[in-house]
Structure formats: C-alpha cells, structure tokens
Design a protein around this motif. Structure first.
Motif, PDB file in Angstrom:
ATOM      1  N   SER A  21       0.824  -1.209   0.000  1.00 45.33           N
ATOM      2  CA  SER A  21       0.000   0.000   0.000  1.00 45.33           C
ATOM      3  C   SER A  21       0.856   1.256   0.000  1.00 45.33           C
ATOM      4  O   SER A  21       2.033   1.239   0.349  1.00 45.33           O
ATOM      5  N   ASN A  22       0.228   2.335  -0.384  1.00 47.54           N
ATOM      6  CA  ASN A  22       0.769   3.676  -0.205  1.00 47.54           C
ATOM      7  C   ASN A  22       0.128   4.242   1.059  1.00 47.54           C
ATOM      8  O   ASN A  22      -0.885   3.725   1.543  1.00 47.54           O
ATOM      9  N   ASP A  23       0.672   5.330   1.589  1.00 47.47           N
ATOM     10  CA  ASP A  23      -0.011   6.037   2.668  1.00 47.47           C
ATOM     11  C   ASP A  23      -1.363   6.519   2.161  1.00 47.47           C
ATOM     12  O   ASP A  23      -1.522   6.792   0.964  1.00 47.47           O
ATOM     13  N   TYR A  35      -4.023   3.056  -7.273  1.00 49.05           N
ATOM     14  CA  TYR A  35      -3.783   1.643  -6.954  1.00 49.05           C
ATOM     15  C   TYR A  35      -4.512   1.242  -5.685  1.00 49.05           C
ATOM     16  O   TYR A  35      -5.194   0.231  -5.642  1.00 49.05           O
ATOM     17  N   ASP A  36      -4.366   2.038  -4.638  1.00 51.84           N
ATOM     18  CA  ASP A  36      -4.979   1.691  -3.359  1.00 51.84           C
ATOM     19  C   ASP A  36      -6.505   1.737  -3.399  1.00 51.84           C
ATOM     20  O   ASP A  36      -7.157   1.064  -2.616  1.00 51.84           O
ATOM     21  N   SER A  37      -7.056   2.533  -4.292  1.00 52.68           N
ATOM     22  CA  SER A  37      -8.519   2.600  -4.377  1.00 52.68           C
ATOM     23  C   SER A  37      -9.120   1.272  -4.829  1.00 52.68           C
ATOM     24  O   SER A  37     -10.311   1.033  -4.649  1.00 52.68           O
ATOM     25  N   SER A  38      -8.286   0.380  -5.381  1.00 57.25           N
ATOM     26  CA  SER A  38      -8.767  -0.940  -5.782  1.00 57.25           C
ATOM     27  C   SER A  38      -8.573  -1.996  -4.692  1.00 57.25           C
ATOM     28  O   SER A  38      -9.028  -3.124  -4.838  1.00 57.25           O
ATOM     29  N   GLN A  63     -12.266  -0.078   2.588  1.00 67.31           N
ATOM     30  CA  GLN A  63     -13.023  -0.320   3.814  1.00 67.31           C
ATOM     31  C   GLN A  63     -12.616   0.662   4.909  1.00 67.31           C
ATOM     32  O   GLN A  63     -13.467   1.183   5.630  1.00 67.31           O
ATOM     33  N   ILE A  64     -11.334   0.938   5.029  1.00 68.95           N
ATOM     34  CA  ILE A  64     -10.864   1.883   6.049  1.00 68.95           C
ATOM     35  C   ILE A  64     -11.433   3.272   5.785  1.00 68.95           C
ATOM     36  O   ILE A  64     -11.945   3.930   6.698  1.00 68.95           O
TER      37      ILE A  64
END
Length: 133
Positions: free
Chosen positions: A60-62, A81-84, A90-91
């Motif tokens: 993950s990225n921050d 990327y993290d949006s997938s 969920q966070i």
C-alpha cells in the motif's frame, strides 16, 4: 462530508489504526504531512491526517485526509492503486461512517436530546434512537 477536524480525529481513533496529524504549529500548514508511496518515495501530496502504509500492508501507499479550504471539507486522498484494494476502501468508508456518527452525536447533544439506544444492522448501518424531554 467531513468538515470538522475533531470529528475526523475521533473517527480515525475509532478505526483503531495509528495515524499522524499535521498541526499548523509543527508544520506551518494544516496540510503539512507528505504521503509516502509503496517504494518509500515521498509523494507531492500534502495532508493533515495520514495513515502510514506500514499500518495498511506492504504494497500500500499512505492514505490521508486533506483539508480543502475552498470547499471547507476534508477529502480522503488515496492512490489509484490503493482505491482498488478492499482493505483500504473499507478503512476510508469506516472513517467516513464514524465521522458521520460523531456528527450526529454532536448535533443531538447541541439540541439537548439524549441518545436512547444505538444498534448496528447486519449490513453495518448504525441506527441511533434519540429522545427529547
């Protein structure tokens, strides 16, 4: 929409992941924290609240929440990327839900009402019953 730093702070505490907060006193700017990418690179994005990647997973990225002065709200900043990633989405959703919860409780208190009961539905919705005198 989250418009109050205190409510966002409470919501982040509720989620239970360590987070960092920029302060004007410490950084000179409300959005004074740099985000870090999964390769350890410093990103150009600056936020007020950040959950560091070490607390999200090694790929993950921050993620962070930036104060948007024009709109007077905090917006979640997550990489494409993290949006997938289900855990990151969920966070962010949990933080938004907990901030909304704290806004309701704040409003109820301001109007002199009492929370009679709270429950969470099987779908994860929070139901709050309030009463007046």
């Amino acid at each position: 929409e989250i418009a109050d730093a205190d409510l966002l702070r409470l919501a982040l505490q509720d989620v239970g992941l360590p987070f960092e907060e920029a302060t004007v006193e410490a950084c000179g700017d409300r959005n004074g924290l740099s985000l870090v990418g999964y390769l350890g690179d410093t990103r150009p994005q600056k936020v007020q609240f950040a959950i560091r990647r070490r607390n999200l997973g090694r790929l993950s990225n921050d993620i962070g929440w930036v104060w948007e002065a024009g709109a007077q709200v905090y917006a979640a900043y997550i990489s494409a990327y993290d949006s997938s990633l289900p855990n990151v989405k969920q966070i962010v959703e949990q933080v938004a839900q907990r901030a909304a919860y704290h806004q309701v409780i704040k409003t109820v208190t301001e109007y002199g009402m009492l929370v009679e009961s709270e429950s969470i539905t099987p779908s994860g919705e929070i139901q709050i019953v309030v009463r007046t005198f």
